[in-house]
Design a protein around this motif. Structure first.
Motif: not given
Lengths: 244, 244, 244, 244, 244, 244
Positions: A127-130, A149-162, B235-244
């Motif tokens: 997820s983008p959160r990561w 080349a950095g970190v790119v989100s696929s948009g999937l949640a971790v549990l989506d993978l299962e 604290t910002s809630k849209v990036g690094l510290y977004a709620p899980a």
């Protein structure tokens, strides 16, 4: 202190693969992809205390403490440890303090090994959160220079993978790998940035340009750990990882 | 989510000072040095689960998890948090994820504020064990450039600060500050690198060259937190510290 | 040397807010946004010698020298200084050399404080001319790592902020903030990069994703300065800021 | 805008050497060491406004403003500028904004050229006051990596270079160069870190190991400036140094 | 060791321009663009051993060894060397070890000189293969900070520069310079990143915004080398470049 | 292109250990220390063209070219390569361009693996000549952050390792390891910085504090290479190491 001073060449190394979240299916997924010529034990964090997936700094602490309370008394059973969460998981330095057997995290191992295979390693995460979380953790590990080349989100949640159909998962991962990491970011090596993607490296590789390399980080972690064990290497006990 | 959108100028901010180890005497020591014109609550980690002092990465995890399990449900009671452990304590990012009230660590706050007062900030820590640990954590916070004079151990254990005669403690700290940080490392600002040194900044300052600045990190943490609160910052809630 | 050794808790701190350009309207704009529970004096650079707005390294020198010639003899009147130009304005180190009262620049203060609130701070500036200028100055301050989302121009000239209709100004700023800093650069904290944008943080925040934080740098500068004063902190006189 | 688009090969370039302090003896000292096959003009800052020597950030501002007020209207008379103060003197970026003729500072030029001659360039400066000042300015110029052996004070004041007997000056400089920069810091190239040391490079070199290189920064500045002029290079007008 | 201790002002410096590939037409192209008031010798690598163009790390080694085997015994014939391959060509450090006469690479010289002319230097290279190669080499030279606008491929192969019609070459280069380096990357200085582009700087400059600077790196290399020679500077023999 | 797409688990990997200098005794020394459960071939550079030991950048080029001319046509015989010279030897990137089988340098592998075992890795090298050379090469590899305790010379020449009595060699190495790297530089992991020190890690370790780790870099290189082979990893062919 369980120093492994003279590894017995006749004895096969025994490694503990630690899934620090509480989802058994992840542990099973990992187990299916690993080689069979060493003794591998598998550990899943306790469902009573650890999160089902790790998605934040808070989850990492809770997960690490849950694992530590169970594992702490038993660390001398293994020749090495692989922490199979794609992060700078705090269990890694804790294990290095508690044992002299090598302890390896899969984010660290895959960036170190990937940096010998290409010039621009990129990470495909869930997820983008990561994205900000991993970027911060990679910098904290001193490895930002090995993740050009950095970190790119696929948009999937971790549990989506299962939970999602495998074909859908692969399709989404392939798009992010080929369109973003390869084409826009110029990655020549792609690391699958979640233990839950174990076994998908060939499928993702097929979506990319021939010759581009896709790495499964759990296998990187295991091979790095085995290499250290086979050399008889142990964690230093006089500096950063001295016992408290 | 407890956003503090419009701070009421008539209400005094309420801040929780968190001592994440289980030693009450430390909490008392801190309380004695802080200003009285805001509402301060003090928290000590539970003796049943947290270590008496924090001396390793393992201690940090155990301490953070112990605090989180008690504090998690109550974070909306405060306008801000100060984590009074001189480290990159993992409770800081966890609090930022769990609340939008500002959460400040005392290592971070003292380096940020100290960097506006001189060119070479140095840190006076306790045991030699802390030198590599702090150097690694400061780099991980992206603050190595703000710690040009480095980290110097006084040789005292954390609990020595409570248990040894005050005069002995001061003598040892003054020697490390004046001989090593000031003379050999060229520090122009010295941060006392342990919450247990609260209140000793004047004594240490007198051992150094007049004009050199000595900072108590807990007071830095409190002032940084109050400044953020008084601005209405959250604290910002849209990036690094977004709620899980 | 005006050391503030023991701040009298009964006395309210007295801070000089310095607008180093010659446009009184800017000073007035700032004054309207600042808290009323401390003694604030306001200074505008002399129109005979200082530029109407600061747009270059040349302007910074001329502005700093004009302010210094008037302020130099009077620095012992204040407990702290805020230089309200969003740059690495050379008046800041000069004041640190001339006085031991804390002197804070608003660029520096807002990046330091913003870095405790999110993971990717971005800056919204005026004309494109400021993009390379600010990027260079931020690197020179050692703060590039605290400005991960970079500097983005709104296209407005500094004086447009005073002269254009407020609604037009806000519209232009909101577009740059939301479309570029938030969406393209991934900012989770946005700093308004000009003292002339004082008071617009709520309007810009409303254009962005809820939970994203927008900071007014002058308020950051004032709170950082007050925090330092309330701790009794002073500028070090033995190293970088020793008197000449 | 005075672009020098097609340098006339028959015309000798005309360069202004700027001594931004008010001490004529320094200017004379520099003049005696420079080559005679180009047109060199020499400028000394006005005694009424500029300091006798530059020893602080404050001095740099006052010096720069004093020079700017006199030179600003006349910058189109020269093909290039050398600012002969061993610092990141603010006159350098100001001249780049005001003219397209190359403007070079002697600190910058000597580090750039020295970095092609060895692996560890060190700087021999005057008073201890300059050590933190230069280290900060070198980092701000992005040249810390080109100054691996650091900055070492000889203990002499800037004006001592003019006022003490030459033999005493040389003796003190040789000791700092050989004992500290060469032996302790491992310098293989030493830059004389003050325009007032012009002409002493051979004497200092004789005190060091044969083969070690000692550079006069004013000569570096002049050669860098002439090289740029001879190529027809000009300062870019579309980015950092665009006119205000 | 051929130290050039006291350059004879009456003697014109003699410089060897080294084309380390085996294509004579490149050498001729360079010769046509260089000034006539010094003694220039030109060397082309031997066709029997060196590659026709340099496109990889392997080519660099083969090219360097081929040149070394011919030049090694004759290095005392010249006052300086310019290695005219736009890379961190290994011949540069080898010449510094073998001779005390200054040896300059054109990539290094153009970034050092370009960094005094603007804030964001960008490089226009040939094939996409060179983007990761140059980025790695620039970082290895410690010059990443002086290449803020990065490296951009024109898509042309090195030998295309000789073989395609000049008008086509120029058109392709202009598009990459103006559309990518200037507009997207914000370059204010553009370096032509191949010795084979010698003489095209005016044509490329005309495609860009007026005031933007385009540099020919061979001319930069020659001027840097001549500046060092004219100062009497020599390569240090006590550290990194000590003879083996 | 020799891609190793599906490693046959029944087949033992075949690795070429390359000693790129011409001294057979070094190759023999290495052979004696390596594990016997894989197929290892050993190669020594040709005495007619390669240096007896590698002591400079010039030696590295000559050595690399000599090896390339012999190995180039045969790279498809092996599953991986270890370049057993403790440097950023140019043969490593050349092999990565010429083959997709993993190619590992021993400096790189030992820093990568050592960084998982402690916080401050230090390197014990031979002559002082190697200190600046290795520091430069480590920075060029992007690994300076993984070598916090730096590079320390033992004062021995490379060939001394073969020619002096073993007891004398060990005594000198132990002094440098214990007195300089451990005590003064705070190393917790020490890498033996020359392939000629193979087999001495236990002797050096005994001179140091118990718990400090000493690594043989050739064994690190072999284990890293085997780990990559066992994963089926190959060098990427789409970016930095694309064929020319």
């Amino acid at each position: 202190m369980p120093f492994i001073l003279s590894p017995d060449p006749a004895r096969r190394p025994r490694v503990l693969i630690i899934n620090p979240n509480a989802t058994e299916a992840f542990t099973e997924g990992i187990r299916g992809t690993l080689r069979a010529d060493v003794e591998l034990d598998f550990y899943t964090a306790p469902a009573a205390h650890a999160p089902a997936s790790i998605e934040s700094a808070t989850d990492e602490i809770v997960s690490a403490a849950a694992c530590l309370s169970e594992l702490r008394a038993h660390v001398d059973k293994w020749d090495g440890f692989v922490v199979a969460c794609f992060s700078a998981h705090p269990l890694v330095p804790a294990l290095r303090e508690l044992s002299a057997a090598p302890a390896v995290g899969i984010l660290e191992a895959s960036l170190l090994m990937g940096s010998t295979l290409g010039g621009r390693v990129g990470i495909l995460t869930t997820s983008p959160r990561w994205e900000p979380l991993l970027e911060g953790e990679i910098a904290a590990l001193g490895l930002a220079g090995k993740n050009a080349a950095g970190v790119v989100s696929s948009g999937l949640a971790v549990l989506d993978l299962e939970e999602l159909p495998r074909a859908s998962v692969i399709k989404v991962l392939c798009t992010a790998a080929a369109d973003v990491l390869q084409d826009r970011r110029g990655a020549d090596v792609i690391v699958l940035g979640c233990a839950g993607m174990a076994g998908l490296e060939d499928a993702v590789g097929e979506a990319c340009q021939p010759g581009l390399v896709v790495l499964d980080p759990v296998r990187c972690g295991l091979e790095m750990c085995l290499g250290l064990i086979r050399m008889g290497a142990r964690t230093s006990k006089v500096g950063l990882y001295a016992p408290a």
